[in-house]
Each structure stands twice: as structure tokens, then as C-alpha cells.
Motif scaffolding. Sequence first.
Motif, PDB file in Angstrom:
ATOM      1  N   GLU A 163     -48.371  10.034 -75.873  1.00 41.87           N
ATOM      2  CA  GLU A 163     -48.229   9.491 -77.212  1.00 41.87           C
ATOM      3  C   GLU A 163     -49.284   8.403 -77.428  1.00 41.87           C
ATOM      4  O   GLU A 163     -49.529   7.584 -76.540  1.00 41.87           O
ATOM      5  N   PRO A 164     -49.925   8.392 -78.575  1.00 43.42           N
ATOM      6  CA  PRO A 164     -51.069   7.493 -78.814  1.00 43.42           C
ATOM      7  C   PRO A 164     -50.797   6.034 -78.479  1.00 43.42           C
ATOM      8  O   PRO A 164     -51.651   5.354 -77.895  1.00 43.42           O
ATOM      9  N   VAL A 165     -49.622   5.531 -78.836  1.00 47.15           N
ATOM     10  CA  VAL A 165     -49.355   4.115 -78.613  1.00 47.15           C
ATOM     11  C   VAL A 165     -49.390   3.773 -77.135  1.00 47.15           C
ATOM     12  O   VAL A 165     -49.868   2.696 -76.732  1.00 47.15           O
ATOM     13  N   TYR A 166     -48.937   4.717 -76.286  1.00 48.23           N
ATOM     14  CA  TYR A 166     -48.897   4.448 -74.855  1.00 48.23           C
ATOM     15  C   TYR A 166     -50.240   4.758 -74.184  1.00 48.23           C
ATOM     16  O   TYR A 166     -50.663   4.032 -73.277  1.00 48.23           O
ATOM     17  N   SER A 167     -50.893   5.814 -74.592  1.00 47.79           N
ATOM     18  CA  SER A 167     -52.202   6.130 -74.003  1.00 47.79           C
ATOM     19  C   SER A 167     -53.211   5.029 -74.332  1.00 47.79           C
ATOM     20  O   SER A 167     -54.046   4.662 -73.498  1.00 47.79           O
ATOM     21  N   GLU A 168     -53.132   4.497 -75.537  1.00 47.57           N
ATOM     22  CA  GLU A 168     -54.029   3.393 -75.905  1.00 47.57           C
ATOM     23  C   GLU A 168     -53.688   2.127 -75.117  1.00 47.57           C
ATOM     24  O   GLU A 168     -54.585   1.369 -74.709  1.00 47.57           O
ATOM     25  N   ALA A 169     -52.400   1.931 -74.859  1.00 48.83           N
ATOM     26  CA  ALA A 169     -51.994   0.759 -74.085  1.00 48.83           C
ATOM     27  C   ALA A 169     -52.520   0.863 -72.649  1.00 48.83           C
ATOM     28  O   ALA A 169     -52.970  -0.141 -72.068  1.00 48.83           O
ATOM     29  N   ILE A 170     -52.460   2.063 -72.084  1.00 47.58           N
ATOM     30  CA  ILE A 170     -52.999   2.256 -70.731  1.00 47.58           C
ATOM     31  C   ILE A 170     -54.490   1.924 -70.709  1.00 47.58           C
ATOM     32  O   ILE A 170     -54.986   1.243 -69.805  1.00 47.58           O
ATOM     33  N   GLN A 171     -55.206   2.412 -71.712  1.00 47.25           N
ATOM     34  CA  GLN A 171     -56.640   2.161 -71.761  1.00 47.25           C
ATOM     35  C   GLN A 171     -56.927   0.664 -71.903  1.00 47.25           C
ATOM     36  O   GLN A 171     -57.855   0.135 -71.291  1.00 47.25           O
ATOM     37  N   ASP A 172     -56.108  -0.040 -72.667  1.00 45.85           N
ATOM     38  CA  ASP A 172     -56.285  -1.480 -72.824  1.00 45.85           C
ATOM     39  C   ASP A 172     -56.071  -2.206 -71.482  1.00 45.85           C
ATOM     40  O   ASP A 172     -56.795  -3.159 -71.165  1.00 45.85           O
ATOM     41  N   VAL A 173     -55.071  -1.748 -70.726  1.00 47.15           N
ATOM     42  CA  VAL A 173     -54.810  -2.357 -69.413  1.00 47.15           C
ATOM     43  C   VAL A 173     -56.002  -2.144 -68.494  1.00 47.15           C
ATOM     44  O   VAL A 173     -56.480  -3.076 -67.822  1.00 47.15           O
ATOM     45  N   VAL A 174     -56.504  -0.899 -68.450  1.00 49.04           N
ATOM     46  CA  VAL A 174     -57.636  -0.576 -67.574  1.00 49.04           C
ATOM     47  C   VAL A 174     -58.879  -1.383 -67.982  1.00 49.04           C
ATOM     48  O   VAL A 174     -59.596  -1.921 -67.132  1.00 49.04           O
ATOM     49  N   THR A 175     -59.118  -1.485 -69.254  1.00 52.66           N
ATOM     50  CA  THR A 175     -60.276  -2.256 -69.733  1.00 52.66           C
ATOM     51  C   THR A 175     -60.142  -3.728 -69.368  1.00 52.66           C
ATOM     52  O   THR A 175     -61.122  -4.374 -68.945  1.00 52.66           O
ATOM     53  N   THR A 176     -58.944  -4.270 -69.515  1.00 51.68           N
ATOM     54  CA  THR A 176     -58.709  -5.669 -69.151  1.00 51.68           C
ATOM     55  C   THR A 176     -58.938  -5.888 -67.666  1.00 51.68           C
ATOM     56  O   THR A 176     -59.515  -6.904 -67.258  1.00 51.68           O
TER      57      THR A 176
ATOM     58  N   GLY B 134     -50.200  -4.205 -71.372  1.00 49.39           N
ATOM     59  CA  GLY B 134     -49.461  -2.960 -71.551  1.00 49.39           C
ATOM     60  C   GLY B 134     -48.010  -3.183 -71.915  1.00 49.39           C
ATOM     61  O   GLY B 134     -47.436  -2.457 -72.727  1.00 49.39           O
ATOM     62  N   ARG B 135     -47.409  -4.194 -71.326  1.00 52.44           N
ATOM     63  CA  ARG B 135     -46.003  -4.467 -71.599  1.00 52.44           C
ATOM     64  C   ARG B 135     -45.798  -4.882 -73.054  1.00 52.44           C
ATOM     65  O   ARG B 135     -44.767  -4.568 -73.657  1.00 52.44           O
ATOM     66  N   ALA B 136     -46.767  -5.583 -73.591  1.00 50.03           N
ATOM     67  CA  ALA B 136     -46.659  -6.005 -74.990  1.00 50.03           C
ATOM     68  C   ALA B 136     -46.626  -4.815 -75.937  1.00 50.03           C
ATOM     69  O   ALA B 136     -46.097  -4.911 -77.049  1.00 50.03           O
ATOM     70  N   ALA B 137     -47.176  -3.674 -75.504  1.00 51.45           N
ATOM     71  CA  ALA B 137     -47.180  -2.464 -76.332  1.00 51.45           C
ATOM     72  C   ALA B 137     -45.961  -1.583 -76.069  1.00 51.45           C
ATOM     73  O   ALA B 137     -45.891  -0.460 -76.570  1.00 51.45           O
ATOM     74  N   GLY B 138     -44.986  -2.077 -75.284  1.00 49.59           N
ATOM     75  CA  GLY B 138     -43.776  -1.309 -75.005  1.00 49.59           C
ATOM     76  C   GLY B 138     -43.877  -0.429 -73.777  1.00 49.59           C
ATOM     77  O   GLY B 138     -42.975   0.376 -73.515  1.00 49.59           O
ATOM     78  N   LEU B 139     -44.941  -0.557 -73.008  1.00 48.76           N
ATOM     79  CA  LEU B 139     -45.154   0.240 -71.811  1.00 48.76           C
ATOM     80  C   LEU B 139     -44.628  -0.517 -70.595  1.00 48.76           C
ATOM     81  O   LEU B 139     -44.770  -1.744 -70.512  1.00 48.76           O
TER      82      LEU B 139
ATOM     83  N   ALA C 298     -53.419  -8.432 -67.160  1.00 47.47           N
ATOM     84  CA  ALA C 298     -53.667  -7.057 -67.601  1.00 47.47           C
ATOM     85  C   ALA C 298     -52.367  -6.290 -67.759  1.00 47.47           C
ATOM     86  O   ALA C 298     -52.191  -5.503 -68.702  1.00 47.47           O
ATOM     87  N   MET C 299     -51.416  -6.519 -66.851  1.00 44.92           N
ATOM     88  CA  MET C 299     -50.122  -5.833 -66.942  1.00 44.92           C
ATOM     89  C   MET C 299     -49.380  -6.249 -68.209  1.00 44.92           C
ATOM     90  O   MET C 299     -48.724  -5.416 -68.859  1.00 44.92           O
ATOM     91  N   GLU C 300     -49.486  -7.514 -68.573  1.00 51.14           N
ATOM     92  CA  GLU C 300     -48.801  -7.992 -69.766  1.00 51.14           C
ATOM     93  C   GLU C 300     -49.362  -7.352 -71.033  1.00 51.14           C
ATOM     94  O   GLU C 300     -48.641  -7.195 -72.032  1.00 51.14           O
TER      95      GLU C 300
END
Length: 849
Positions: free
Chosen positions: A89-102, A190-195, A186-188
Amino acid sequence: MAQFLYKLGHWSYRKKFTVIICWLLLLGGIGGASAALQKGFNDVFQIPGMPSEQASYMVNQNFPDQKNPLLVAGVTMVFAAPEGHTLDEPVYSEAIQDVVTTLENTVPGLIKGRQFGNPLVVDPQIRELIIEQETAYGLPLATAEADADNVSLVSKDRRIAYTSFELDVPYSSAVTDEHRAAINEAMEVGRAAGLQVEGGGSGFGDPIVIKSTSEIIGLGVAFVVLVFTFGSLVAAGLPLITAVVGIGIGSLSIMLATAFLDLNNVTPVLAVMLGLAVGIDYSLFILSRYRTEYRKYPREVAAGIAVGTAGSAVVFAGLTVIVALAALALVGIPFLTWMGAAAALTVAVAVAVALTLLPALMGLCGSYTFGVKIPGIAGNPRPKNADKNETDAQAQAREDARVKKGQRWARTVHRFPGLVLTLVILGLGALSVPALGLEMSLPSDSTSYKNTTQRKSADLLAEGFGPGVNAPFLVVVDAHNVNTQAKSLSPIVDGAIDDAISKGQPLTQTEIKQVAAGAAYARVLQLLGTSPDVKHMQLFDASDDGLAAQMLLTPVTGPADADTPKILGALRNAEKEIEDTTGIVIGITGLTPIQAEITESLGAAMPRYLAVVVGLAILLLLIVFRSVMVPLVAGLGFLLSVGAAFGLTVLFWQKGLWGIVGTPAPIISFMPIFLIGVTFGLAMDYQVFLVSRMREHYASLTAKKDRAPGRYNAVEESVIEGFSMGSRVVTAAALIMISVFVAFIDQPLPFIKIFGFALAAGVLCDAFFVRMGLVPASMFLMGRATWWIPRWLDNILPHIDIEGEALARQIDRQRRDKEARADVELEASRARGSLKKSLKIGGRHSLND
């Protein structure tokens, strides 16, 4: 020894400022040196010469561009979508990418590996690469797809995924707070996006942190016990001061040693825990004896006597603890050896401090050593009954009344010795039964507390990919000396040679060896990977010359499962067969195999170490007490104490009795053998302090030729009187030690909690059941046989005056000589006075005449 210690205590009392300044300079000097030179502790648990360690060196030899797998500070980041959702789902896949980038932008020294990145993007790339490479090698498509599935970064239901990376540090304990803060940040994201984002791995463990509250609580409870023991605020504070100085010097010395040695980060924790406990107890024993003696002698003489008598017992007790800890070197495990040596050093410092700094502090306090008394406590008179002009004789009478109260229990045991003995043996024996189910392992993410991110990451990985994903085995194959003519490889090798010849392109010797190596790899995969305990095994890397390979073996069970270490034994048997028939060398390494080997080595060493310390206890007590039966009873009591401590620890921490422990798990591997050493030393402490009083009284009774018959014979009276004099201080010492150990249960790391609990349980069982019940009951039952020893054995054993009998005779002789001289001087003075009076009277008469 007693006479030397008497002189030492006497000198320390008189030269108080010199002694105090020397200790403070030593503390400051070691502190400054450790701050300037220390290199920090590591978290590597290994045994030189272990097969798993040799396998790690094989990786370095054949894959020089790769780091030793034992030193890799790896981090695994696990992502999980909420129930009913997927990571696609886009919201979670984007959150993963944000974590990896961070992570890429903020984590210092991040090393990207093949598995690093957004797992939704990296996973299909890895799968495609594996299938392409393996089918090119001629493997069936089904095999290649199975291998790709085994290293998939996304679970089949698409709800859980993970990525991994390394940190550019020499080893895991070198990971800094800056690294951890960046990873947590970085973990936070993803967590902020509900992941749900959790982290684990050797590079993301909790640092060894000692909460100061444990020491504070331990010292606070110890102070209360000391107040009730001495009834004085000043006296209660002296043992705490000496203990703090002792553990300060000991812990700083251990930190300084890291400049020259590689020490595990558990080493100082155990040293502080033990040093604090014995430091208070040793000072308590000497101070208690000083209180008895200073009413009969000048204070500086009383200090010397206290150090010469109780100090002799302290030296012997300290030596038994030191020897027991130093004997851990017999196990042959370096990190355990250094743990024992560090704790032994701290105990040695505690002994030295008690023998010198304590009498110096007593000299500094002078008549106020037992000042600031609390009315109604420890025999102090209550305010309304207080007599400001109380004499020393009246104070001694109150003290004697308190001592007589301790006789009640001894007389009760005397009335029912068989019952007490039976209850203690059956009770402690029953508590020992759970120890038969002892399971051991080293700390890992799978055994961390359930509320930690490390444990949550391990649980998510097990849920999405099976429990074996947390317990991978790395199999290294070195085929440089492969036997190209081996029967098990000949079908493939001969076929390749014939095929090449038919094509007019004969193979070179190097090419033949490479073909044989490939055949050997296939055989390794076939024999090791088909075990029912192995979920999957695959080749994932080969050296440039094709004569070495790395394989990933994933077991069915997880690292905390008792069946996982058993897989290693089966693999070793198959490994030997393959090596014998092909000429290749196989190594198995990784965290799980290393833990299994260490646990197995420690388990095998425990009976040997137990035999050494029990044998040592019997020999030492034989020398000290000149008795055959006393050491045997002490050895039996020690075994019961250790067994009960093990049983209680297994019940609560492994089996989770009553749910008190929220995360039951196998016991840390080196805890049992360390518990044996420490409990042995402490048990001998209590045995010496209690039985030496009995022996001292027995010797005085047997020396009296005109002793009138009474209600009790010499053995019974010595047990009752000795018990009443020694039991109170032993009880106080045990309560202090238990409080110190229990306070460490409040520490955040599980294995420190378990150590605190186990040591407290051991002291509780030994001090209050064995020394207060089994020992006096057995003595009453044995009667005169208690102090029996064959004459030939008595003649060959060295003599150690631990009760200070020779010193006591010397002091009494000096006192009698002094009293005799005083009497002579008094008579001479009276005679001179009479003469003067006579002369004066005679002079008056002559004048009158």
C-alpha cells in the motif's frame, strides 16, 4: 599471620592519616590513568580454538575483502504493516523508503550490503539475480527458486519485510550512542506514518548500562542492617565508606586493564556486584570484633586484635573467594578467565581495604566510632532507662544479654538435630530438582525482553519468515585441497573430463580442481541440507578462483529453542564424513553455532570445576579446623546451596513461575559456572566466621583441666556458645549481601538481573539454611567426632592460626605482665608512702624530745 595482622591493624590505627591519604592517592591515580588509557569493553563471546572460530578465519583467508563474521556490527530493520494491510500500500511503501533514505543520510559509517534498501524494491532484484546465477551454473529452476524464496526480504503475505546493513566499527560494542540515536530517529520516521518499525542485530544491542540505583539501594539497605547491628550511625557508615573505596579502585583498575587486554563488557558488572557485597561484609566482621575488644583494651590495641583475629578470618575467606574465581581459568575460556580475575582483583582490594583503611578510619573517629547511638537499637538503652554514667562493665553486660538471645536457636537445634538436618536436606534438595531442566544460551535478540525493539524485531522475523531466520548458520567450504579422484566426486569429474575431451578442449588441472570443488559443494548441500532439522541450505557466494564457497543454512527452529544447538552435532558428524571422502575443509560459524559451542564447553566444564572447588573447600577447611567431618559437612552444604540456587533460578527465570518474570528464557551460559565459584567463596566465608568461633570456644574448654561437668559436653557447649557469638554477625552479613544482589535485579539487562537473583538465592540458602541449620545440627549429631582427625594427617597438614589463639595468649600474657608490673609499682608506691610517713612521724617525735 594473626600476629602480623595485629601489627598491621595497630599501625594503621596509629598512622591513620598516612593510610587514608595513601588510599585516596591510589584511588585518584588509578582513576586518572584509566580515564586516559582505557579503550573500552567489547561484547565478543568466543573460545580460541573452537571450530566456529576457525571457520571465521577461513572466511578471512578465502574472502579477504570481507570482515570476520564474528566482528560484524550488523543491524536488521524490520517493517510490519498493521493487521489486514500489506506493505505494498502506498502509504507504507513510501514510509519504508523514507526510513531507508533517513538511514542513508544520518547513520555514520553505514555500510550498504546486497540486502540494503527498500525491501519491496530490492527483493525482486535479488530473486532475479539468484535464479539467473544458479540456473547458469546448471542448477534446476525449482532449486534456484527455492533458494530465492529462502533469502526473500518480504514475507509471503506481504505484511512483513526487512533490510540489513553494517556499521563501520571494529566490533559491536564500539557502536556509539550517535549510531543508535540516528537509527532510532529513522525508525520513528516510519512509525509516524503508522508503520511498525523495529531494529535488532549485533550492532543494535542495548549498551551495558549500570543503573546507579542498584548500588544506592544496596548501600541503603546495608546501612539499615548495620544500624540495627551496631546501634550507631557512625559505625554503620564505616563499612560503606570502605566498600565504596574498594569497588572504586577495583572497577577503575579493570577499566584501566582494557588498555592492554580485550575484556568483555560483562566483566566490570560482576566485579562491582561482588566487590560491593564482600567489601561491606569484611569490614562488618572486623568492626564487630573491635566492638567486643575495645572495652577490654586500649582502642589501638583493640584495633590490632580485631584485625589480627577477625582479620585473619577475612584474609582466609577472601583467599577462598579469590582462589575460586581464579580457578575459572581451569575451564580454558578466556573471557570467563578474565571475568573471574577481575572479580578476584576486586575482592583482593576489598580485603586490603578492610585490613588497613578500616582501622585507620576507626582511629580517625576515635571514641566516636560507635557514637551517635540510636536508643533502643542493638542493645542501646531506651531514653527513659538510659544511664549517662554507664560503665564499660554495664555495657558489656547488655552485650552479653544480646548474645545469649542467640543461644535460643542453637538450643532449639540441639533439642531436634535430626529433624532440622532432615528438613534442610529435603527442602534444599527439592528446590534443586528444577535445575535438572537447566537450559543455557548466550544473550540474543530472541531472548531480550518482550517490550524491547530487539525482541520485537526477532518475533516479527520469526512470524514472517520462520524462527530459523534468527538462527542462521554460515557454512564455509575450502576446496583448495579437494581430492579430484575421490569416489564420491568421480562421476561428475570424470564426466566433465570426458565431455571436454570429446569437444577437443581438455581441462587443465586447475579446471579439473574447480569441477571437483563444484561437485563437493553439491555434496555438502545434499548431505547437510537434507537434515530434517534444516529448513533450507544454499550457496550464496564463491571465491574468485572458485575453490571456496559460503553457504547459508537456515534451521527449522530459532536460537532460543533447545533443539537448535543439537543441529550442530549432527552437522559436525556429516561434515567429518564429507571431509574424509573429498579432501575439502568445512567450517560452520555464525552467532548460533558459536553460542552452541560455548554453551556446550561451559556445560562440559561445570562438573570438573565443581569437583575442583569442592575438593579445594574440603582441603582448606581441613587445614583450618583440623577436622575431617567439618569440611565434609561444609561441602555437602555448599552443594545443597548451589543446587537450590540453580533450581530457584530455573523456576523463575527459565520456566516463568507465577508469571513474575515477564520474559522467561534459557539461562545465560556462563552464569552457572560463575555462580558455583562465587557461592563457594561466600559459603566458605560464612563457614569460617561461624565455625571458627565454635572452634575457638572448644579449644578454650578442652584446655581447662578442672572444667566442671555441666548440662552440655564440650562439643555441644562450643557449638552453642560459638553459634551465639558468630550467628548475629553472619546474619547481618548475609542480609547485606542479599540486599546488594537483589538490588541488581533492577538493572535493565536480563543477564544482570539473573545474576543478582541467583547470587541472592545462593546466599539465602547457604547462610540461613545450611550454616544456621545443617551445620550446628550435624555437629550435635556427630558429637566428639566433629573435631576428630587422624594423628598422621594432623602431623602433615600445615598449621594456620585463623582463630588467633597465639595472638590471644600473647595479648593476655602482656596484659598479665603489665598488671603484675602495675601491682609491683603500686606496692612500691605504698611502701615509699609508708616510709615517708614513718620518717615524718619520727622527725616530729625527735623534735618533741
